[in-house]
Scaffold this active site. Structure first.
Site, PDB file in Angstrom:
ATOM      1  N   ASN A   8     -44.054  34.904  56.484  1.00  0.00           N
ATOM      2  CA  ASN A   8     -43.970  35.539  57.794  1.00  0.00           C
ATOM      3  C   ASN A   8     -43.970  37.032  57.275  1.00  0.00           C
ATOM      4  O   ASN A   8     -42.945  37.669  56.964  1.00  0.00           O
ATOM      5  CB  ASN A   8     -42.825  35.339  58.714  1.00  0.00           C
ATOM      6  CG  ASN A   8     -42.970  36.123  59.812  1.00  0.00           C
ATOM      7  OD1 ASN A   8     -44.018  36.735  60.076  1.00  0.00           O
ATOM      8  ND2 ASN A   8     -41.715  36.027  60.753  1.00  0.00           N
ATOM      9  N   TRP A   9     -45.247  37.585  57.533  1.00  0.00           N
ATOM     10  CA  TRP A   9     -45.209  39.093  56.905  1.00  0.00           C
ATOM     11  C   TRP A   9     -44.685  40.106  58.147  1.00  0.00           C
ATOM     12  O   TRP A   9     -44.645  41.358  57.783  1.00  0.00           O
ATOM     13  CB  TRP A   9     -46.716  39.464  56.805  1.00  0.00           C
ATOM     14  CG  TRP A   9     -47.236  38.715  55.605  1.00  0.00           C
ATOM     15  CD1 TRP A   9     -46.682  37.880  54.719  1.00  0.00           C
ATOM     16  CD2 TRP A   9     -48.540  38.571  54.970  1.00  0.00           C
ATOM     17  NE1 TRP A   9     -47.577  37.118  53.799  1.00  0.00           N
ATOM     18  CE2 TRP A   9     -48.807  37.911  53.847  1.00  0.00           C
ATOM     19  CE3 TRP A   9     -49.909  39.643  55.367  1.00  0.00           C
ATOM     20  CZ2 TRP A   9     -50.112  37.969  53.304  1.00  0.00           C
ATOM     21  CZ3 TRP A   9     -51.108  39.474  54.589  1.00  0.00           C
ATOM     22  CH2 TRP A   9     -51.108  38.710  53.470  1.00  0.00           C
ATOM     23  N   LYS A  10     -44.564  39.553  59.310  1.00  0.00           N
ATOM     24  CA  LYS A  10     -44.100  39.960  60.463  1.00  0.00           C
ATOM     25  C   LYS A  10     -44.877  41.310  60.558  1.00  0.00           C
ATOM     26  O   LYS A  10     -46.367  41.572  60.424  1.00  0.00           O
ATOM     27  CB  LYS A  10     -42.598  40.791  60.014  1.00  0.00           C
ATOM     28  CG  LYS A  10     -41.610  39.528  59.778  1.00  0.00           C
ATOM     29  CD  LYS A  10     -40.248  39.943  60.043  1.00  0.00           C
ATOM     30  CE  LYS A  10     -39.410  38.500  59.488  1.00  0.00           C
ATOM     31  NZ  LYS A  10     -38.015  38.582  59.957  1.00  0.00           N
ATOM     32  N   HIS A  93     -40.520  32.939  67.471  1.00  0.00           N
ATOM     33  CA  HIS A  93     -39.608  33.534  66.318  1.00  0.00           C
ATOM     34  C   HIS A  93     -38.582  34.196  67.046  1.00  0.00           C
ATOM     35  O   HIS A  93     -38.800  34.703  68.279  1.00  0.00           O
ATOM     36  CB  HIS A  93     -40.595  34.512  65.434  1.00  0.00           C
ATOM     37  CG  HIS A  93     -39.695  35.162  64.126  1.00  0.00           C
ATOM     38  ND1 HIS A  93     -38.887  35.980  64.495  1.00  0.00           N
ATOM     39  CD2 HIS A  93     -39.623  34.768  62.944  1.00  0.00           C
ATOM     40  CE1 HIS A  93     -38.320  36.149  63.129  1.00  0.00           C
ATOM     41  NE2 HIS A  93     -38.744  35.373  62.395  1.00  0.00           N
ATOM     42  N   GLU A  95     -37.261  37.132  66.762  1.00  0.00           N
ATOM     43  CA  GLU A  95     -37.599  38.588  67.022  1.00  0.00           C
ATOM     44  C   GLU A  95     -38.506  38.637  68.401  1.00  0.00           C
ATOM     45  O   GLU A  95     -38.656  39.711  69.122  1.00  0.00           O
ATOM     46  CB  GLU A  95     -38.463  39.264  65.700  1.00  0.00           C
ATOM     47  CG  GLU A  95     -37.409  39.685  64.684  1.00  0.00           C
ATOM     48  CD  GLU A  95     -38.040  39.535  63.243  1.00  0.00           C
ATOM     49  OE1 GLU A  95     -39.139  39.590  63.005  1.00  0.00           O
ATOM     50  OE2 GLU A  95     -37.149  39.491  62.306  1.00  0.00           O
ATOM     51  N   GLU A 159     -33.924  29.147  61.941  1.00  0.00           N
ATOM     52  CA  GLU A 159     -33.731  30.611  61.454  1.00  0.00           C
ATOM     53  C   GLU A 159     -32.437  31.132  62.167  1.00  0.00           C
ATOM     54  O   GLU A 159     -32.643  31.410  63.271  1.00  0.00           O
ATOM     55  CB  GLU A 159     -34.892  31.196  61.760  1.00  0.00           C
ATOM     56  CG  GLU A 159     -36.205  31.071  60.799  1.00  0.00           C
ATOM     57  CD  GLU A 159     -37.087  32.140  60.884  1.00  0.00           C
ATOM     58  OE1 GLU A 159     -37.586  32.297  59.636  1.00  0.00           O
ATOM     59  OE2 GLU A 159     -37.495  32.797  61.832  1.00  0.00           O
ATOM     60  N   GLY A 165     -33.058  39.003  57.941  1.00  0.00           N
ATOM     61  CA  GLY A 165     -33.220  40.326  57.436  1.00  0.00           C
ATOM     62  C   GLY A 165     -31.830  40.918  57.035  1.00  0.00           C
ATOM     63  O   GLY A 165     -31.675  42.041  56.973  1.00  0.00           O
ATOM     64  N   SER A 195     -33.209  35.287  55.091  1.00  0.00           N
ATOM     65  CA  SER A 195     -32.892  35.780  53.746  1.00  0.00           C
ATOM     66  C   SER A 195     -33.008  35.037  52.449  1.00  0.00           C
ATOM     67  O   SER A 195     -32.250  34.775  51.689  1.00  0.00           O
ATOM     68  CB  SER A 195     -31.343  36.231  53.694  1.00  0.00           C
ATOM     69  OG  SER A 195     -31.224  37.340  54.665  1.00  0.00           O
ATOM     70  N   GLY A 216     -39.378  35.955  54.966  1.00  0.00           N
ATOM     71  CA  GLY A 216     -39.654  37.107  55.433  1.00  0.00           C
ATOM     72  C   GLY A 216     -39.878  38.078  54.710  1.00  0.00           C
ATOM     73  O   GLY A 216     -40.838  38.101  53.826  1.00  0.00           O
ATOM     74  N   GLY A 217     -39.023  39.130  54.231  1.00  0.00           N
ATOM     75  CA  GLY A 217     -38.879  40.135  53.411  1.00  0.00           C
ATOM     76  C   GLY A 217     -39.357  39.587  52.018  1.00  0.00           C
ATOM     77  O   GLY A 217     -40.188  40.372  51.191  1.00  0.00           O
TER      78      GLY A 217
END
Ligand code: 13P
Length: 238
Positions: A8-10, A93, A95, A159, A165, A195, A216-217
């Site tokens: 997930n590149w957000k 998600h 977010e 999640e 994050g 994470s 994610g990251g």
């Protein structure tokens, strides 16, 4: 069972960076026995579809509306994504829930309409830290999953919000326990997200109820994303 690794590149990687990354991904010789998906932001979707054409890597959007078209400023529809060659979408998600007011009801509407339109869906669930501390994890998961129905094209991503994050990953046991609970409620594959990194991917993915990861990251750099994909291939053989 083959594991699924979704990046997930957000809100990272516009077209220029996406082009570089997709070229690297094509050349990376990822293991064949892992399913790999990337979820670029909307402006980079068409480019990612083109750059990854002919590979087994799927391109997913990060959200999708329930209507085919209409007066819904700022939204995109399943037919629009399908016209680009997009294979599926994330929905719900945390977010989106936290910053953009997505409710369980909106999430359920998006999920069922996207599935009906023929998109694959990764629906995200997970409790906040306060909810976990209050012993409400199972109640929250039950509420978030209540309006969803099992479908061959549906995957759930667990999640925990406190792990996203933050560098604080759920232990393999905590993830496994939540995944088992989710599977009791909805018989679909369940990814873990929060994470995930090369250092912890192997032990998380070794859990029987962890069918893959939503990253994610660590999905933004080829080296870490590829390392997680390799860990998934190894975990699937054990
Ligand atoms: P991080 O891997 O950066 O914690 O993000 C997880 C996530 O939200 C994936 O959807």
């Amino acid at each position: 069972m083959t594991k699924l690794i979704a990046g997930n590149w957000k809100m990272f990687k516009g077209q220029r960076e996406a082009a570089v990354f997709c070229r690297e991904l094509r050349d990376a010789e990822l293991p064949a026995d892992v399913d790999v998906v990337v979820c670029p932001p909307f402006p980079s979707l068409a480019l990612a579809v083109q750059a990854l054409a002919g590979t087994e890597i799927g391109v997913f959007a990060q959200n999708c509306h329930w209507a085919a078209e209409g007066a819904f400023t700022g939204e995109v529809s399943a037919p629009m994504l399908q016209e680009l060659g997009v294979y599926g979408t994330l929905v719900g998600h945390s977010e989106r829930r936290q910053w953009f007011g997505e409710t369980d009801d909106l999430v359920a509407r998006r999920v069922s309409a996207c599935l009906e339109a023929g998109l694959h869906v990764i629906a995200c669930v997970g409790e906040t830290e306060a909810e976990r501390d209050a012993g409400e994890t199972h109640t929250v998961l039950r509420r978030q999953l209540a309006a969803l129905e099992a479908d061959d094209n549906l995957v759930v991503a667990y999640e925990p919000v406190w792990a996203i994050g933050t560098g604080r990953t759920a232990t393999p046991e905590t993830a496994e326990e939540a995944h088992e609970r989710i599977k009791e409620l909805l018989d679909v594959p369940v990814l873990y997200g929060g994470s995930v990194k090369p250092e912890n991917a192997a032990e998380l993915l070794a859990q029987p109820a962890v069918d893959g990861a939503l990253v994610g990251g660590a999905s933004l750099e080829l080296a870490s994303f590829a390392a997680i994909c390799r860990a998934a291939a190894v975990a699937a053989t054990v």
